[in-house]
Design a protein around this motif. Structure first.
Motif, PDB file in Angstrom:
ATOM      1  N   ILE A  64      -0.373  44.226  37.982  1.00 12.61           N
ATOM      2  CA  ILE A  64       0.764  44.953  38.526  1.00 12.61           C
ATOM      3  C   ILE A  64       1.763  45.495  37.046  1.00 12.61           C
ATOM      4  O   ILE A  64       2.188  46.584  36.777  1.00 12.61           O
ATOM      5  CB  ILE A  64       1.761  44.576  39.753  1.00 12.61           C
ATOM      6  CG1 ILE A  64       0.800  44.670  40.764  1.00 12.61           C
ATOM      7  CG2 ILE A  64       2.770  45.676  39.911  1.00 12.61           C
ATOM      8  CD1 ILE A  64       1.319  44.243  42.129  1.00 12.61           C
ATOM      9  N   ALA A  65       1.843  43.982  36.607  1.00 11.63           N
ATOM     10  CA  ALA A  65       2.722  44.180  35.498  1.00 11.63           C
ATOM     11  C   ALA A  65       2.175  45.022  34.277  1.00 11.63           C
ATOM     12  O   ALA A  65       2.956  46.000  33.712  1.00 11.63           O
ATOM     13  CB  ALA A  65       3.274  42.948  34.879  1.00 11.63           C
ATOM     14  N   ALA A  66       0.833  45.024  34.048  1.00  8.14           N
ATOM     15  CA  ALA A  66       0.213  45.623  32.874  1.00  8.14           C
ATOM     16  C   ALA A  66       0.169  47.260  33.327  1.00  8.14           C
ATOM     17  O   ALA A  66       0.207  47.957  32.475  1.00  8.14           O
ATOM     18  CB  ALA A  66      -1.131  45.098  32.604  1.00  8.14           C
ATOM     19  N   ASN A 102       3.360  49.201  32.969  1.00 10.06           N
ATOM     20  CA  ASN A 102       4.028  48.800  31.595  1.00 10.06           C
ATOM     21  C   ASN A 102       5.333  48.072  31.627  1.00 10.06           C
ATOM     22  O   ASN A 102       6.465  48.160  31.191  1.00 10.06           O
ATOM     23  CB  ASN A 102       4.590  50.254  31.076  1.00 10.06           C
ATOM     24  CG  ASN A 102       4.575  50.778  29.760  1.00 10.06           C
ATOM     25  OD1 ASN A 102       4.262  49.693  29.094  1.00 10.06           O
ATOM     26  ND2 ASN A 102       5.538  51.324  29.240  1.00 10.06           N
ATOM     27  N   LEU A 103       5.017  47.056  32.398  1.00 10.79           N
ATOM     28  CA  LEU A 103       6.322  45.966  32.442  1.00 10.79           C
ATOM     29  C   LEU A 103       5.745  44.428  31.761  1.00 10.79           C
ATOM     30  O   LEU A 103       6.218  43.360  32.255  1.00 10.79           O
ATOM     31  CB  LEU A 103       6.351  45.629  34.192  1.00 10.79           C
ATOM     32  CG  LEU A 103       6.938  47.020  34.548  1.00 10.79           C
ATOM     33  CD1 LEU A 103       7.234  46.811  36.278  1.00 10.79           C
ATOM     34  CD2 LEU A 103       8.412  47.184  34.327  1.00 10.79           C
ATOM     35  N   ILE A 127       6.709  36.719  27.990  1.00 10.03           N
ATOM     36  CA  ILE A 127       6.910  37.177  29.239  1.00 10.03           C
ATOM     37  C   ILE A 127       6.527  36.130  30.235  1.00 10.03           C
ATOM     38  O   ILE A 127       6.926  35.591  31.244  1.00 10.03           O
ATOM     39  CB  ILE A 127       6.355  38.411  29.744  1.00 10.03           C
ATOM     40  CG1 ILE A 127       7.395  39.747  29.039  1.00 10.03           C
ATOM     41  CG2 ILE A 127       6.181  38.857  31.177  1.00 10.03           C
ATOM     42  CD1 ILE A 127       6.539  41.032  29.037  1.00 10.03           C
ATOM     43  N   ASP A 128       4.855  35.837  29.595  1.00 10.71           N
ATOM     44  CA  ASP A 128       4.129  34.512  30.671  1.00 10.71           C
ATOM     45  C   ASP A 128       4.963  33.330  30.782  1.00 10.71           C
ATOM     46  O   ASP A 128       5.188  32.715  31.843  1.00 10.71           O
ATOM     47  CB  ASP A 128       2.759  34.403  30.033  1.00 10.71           C
ATOM     48  CG  ASP A 128       1.937  35.596  30.466  1.00 10.71           C
ATOM     49  OD1 ASP A 128       2.271  36.344  31.534  1.00 10.71           O
ATOM     50  OD2 ASP A 128       0.903  35.781  29.677  1.00 10.71           O
ATOM     51  N   GLY A 188      11.659  42.352  24.172  1.00  8.42           N
ATOM     52  CA  GLY A 188      11.557  43.596  23.630  1.00  8.42           C
ATOM     53  C   GLY A 188      12.620  44.409  23.976  1.00  8.42           C
ATOM     54  O   GLY A 188      12.264  45.788  23.935  1.00  8.42           O
ATOM     55  N   ASN A 189      13.609  44.230  24.652  1.00  4.00           N
ATOM     56  CA  ASN A 189      14.733  45.150  24.849  1.00  4.00           C
ATOM     57  C   ASN A 189      14.113  46.374  25.722  1.00  4.00           C
ATOM     58  O   ASN A 189      14.463  47.561  25.723  1.00  4.00           O
ATOM     59  CB  ASN A 189      15.535  45.854  23.796  1.00  4.00           C
ATOM     60  CG  ASN A 189      16.780  46.359  24.055  1.00  4.00           C
ATOM     61  OD1 ASN A 189      17.542  46.024  25.129  1.00  4.00           O
ATOM     62  ND2 ASN A 189      17.404  47.258  23.514  1.00  4.00           N
ATOM     63  N   LYS A 190      13.393  45.990  26.775  1.00  2.00           N
ATOM     64  CA  LYS A 190      12.885  46.814  27.791  1.00  2.00           C
ATOM     65  C   LYS A 190      12.748  45.991  28.987  1.00  2.00           C
ATOM     66  O   LYS A 190      12.284  44.816  29.032  1.00  2.00           O
ATOM     67  CB  LYS A 190      11.449  47.471  27.137  1.00  2.00           C
ATOM     68  CG  LYS A 190      10.862  48.495  28.039  1.00  2.00           C
ATOM     69  CD  LYS A 190       9.584  48.762  27.183  1.00  2.00           C
ATOM     70  CE  LYS A 190       8.768  49.860  28.023  1.00  2.00           C
ATOM     71  NZ  LYS A 190       8.261  49.294  29.301  1.00  2.00           N
ATOM     72  N   LEU A 191      12.764  46.722  30.165  1.00  2.00           N
ATOM     73  CA  LEU A 191      12.395  45.968  31.512  1.00  2.00           C
ATOM     74  C   LEU A 191      11.151  45.554  31.430  1.00  2.00           C
ATOM     75  O   LEU A 191      10.049  46.155  31.255  1.00  2.00           O
ATOM     76  CB  LEU A 191      12.856  46.837  32.464  1.00  2.00           C
ATOM     77  CG  LEU A 191      12.690  46.419  34.097  1.00  2.00           C
ATOM     78  CD1 LEU A 191      13.758  45.523  34.316  1.00  2.00           C
ATOM     79  CD2 LEU A 191      12.660  47.351  34.993  1.00  2.00           C
TER      80      LEU A 191
END
Length: 222
Positions: free
Chosen positions: A75-77, A80-81, A92-93, A150-153
């Protein structure tokens, strides 16, 4: 157009709740088919749709996915999360594994006997405030951005907010020594898709109570 993802699980949080959170954060509508009896679970097993005889199971993109981590990664991939490159994905992991460990401790509290529960509740608070939350507070401080990676959700942010709210259910003032996490909680909670999920009447599930524990014990024979 492909149909909505369909989630197969009990009518409570458990291991499915993080999947609900991530889909909701991505703005994806989903359906739920609840396992309410032992027979419901046996039917899924007998139909051969559970790869390892276990739930959560999510029907998505023509697949019947099992194993929580695999479902969440997909879902994350897909939405785009999951960072822009391998290094961001690794961070993230790592962050997600930390919050998974913390939430796992909380998830099992309602299933423990009273004397053990009290001791383990104290351990949850101790671990949250000395092992886990300091890491996220430092990450936000070191790079001075609104998000962990990465300054992105990303999935890491969604997971951390879920963990914060779970710990606050155990101890409401748990963030008192973490000003950056307090601000983070406010920011992420106000992202429109997440704000909607946090409203009453959404598909977010309530904290596990004794009634639900009894249902789960019956379904899974524990």
């Amino acid at each position: 157009m492909a149909g909505k993802p369909k989630l197969h699980y009990t009518k409570g949080r458990g291991k499915m709740e993080s999947i609900r959170w991530l889909l909701a954060a991505a703005g994806v509508e989903f359906e739920e088919e609840f396992i309410e009896t032992k027979e419901d679970l046996e039917k899924l097993r007998n139909d051969g749709v559970l790869l390892f005889q276990q739930v959560p199971m999510v029907e998505i993109d023509g697949m019947r996915m099992v194993q929580t981590r695999a479902i969440l990664s997909y879902i994350a991939a897909k939405y785009n999360l999951y960072g822009k490159d391998l290094k961001e994905r690794a961070w993230i992991d790592m962050y997600v594994e930390g919050t998974t460990d913390l939430m796992g401790m909380i998830m099992y509290l309602p299933f423990q006997p009273a004397d053990t529960k009290e001791k383990n509740l104290a351990l949850v608070i101790e671990r949250a405030t000395t092992r886990y939350f300091p890491v996220y507070e430092k990450a936000l401080k070191d790079h001075g951005q609104d998000y962990l990676v990465g300054n992105k959700l990303s999935w890491a942010d969604v997971h951390l907010l879920e963990a914060i709210l779970m710990v606050e259910e155990c101890k409401p003032d748990v963030l008192s020594a973490f000003p950056l996490l307090q601000a983070f909680k406010g920011r992420i909670s106000n992202i429109p898709t997440i704000k909607k999920f946090l409203q009453p009447g959404s598909q977010r599930k309530p904290p596990t109570d004794e009634k639900f524990v009894a249902v789960v014990r019956k379904i899974f024979n524990i």
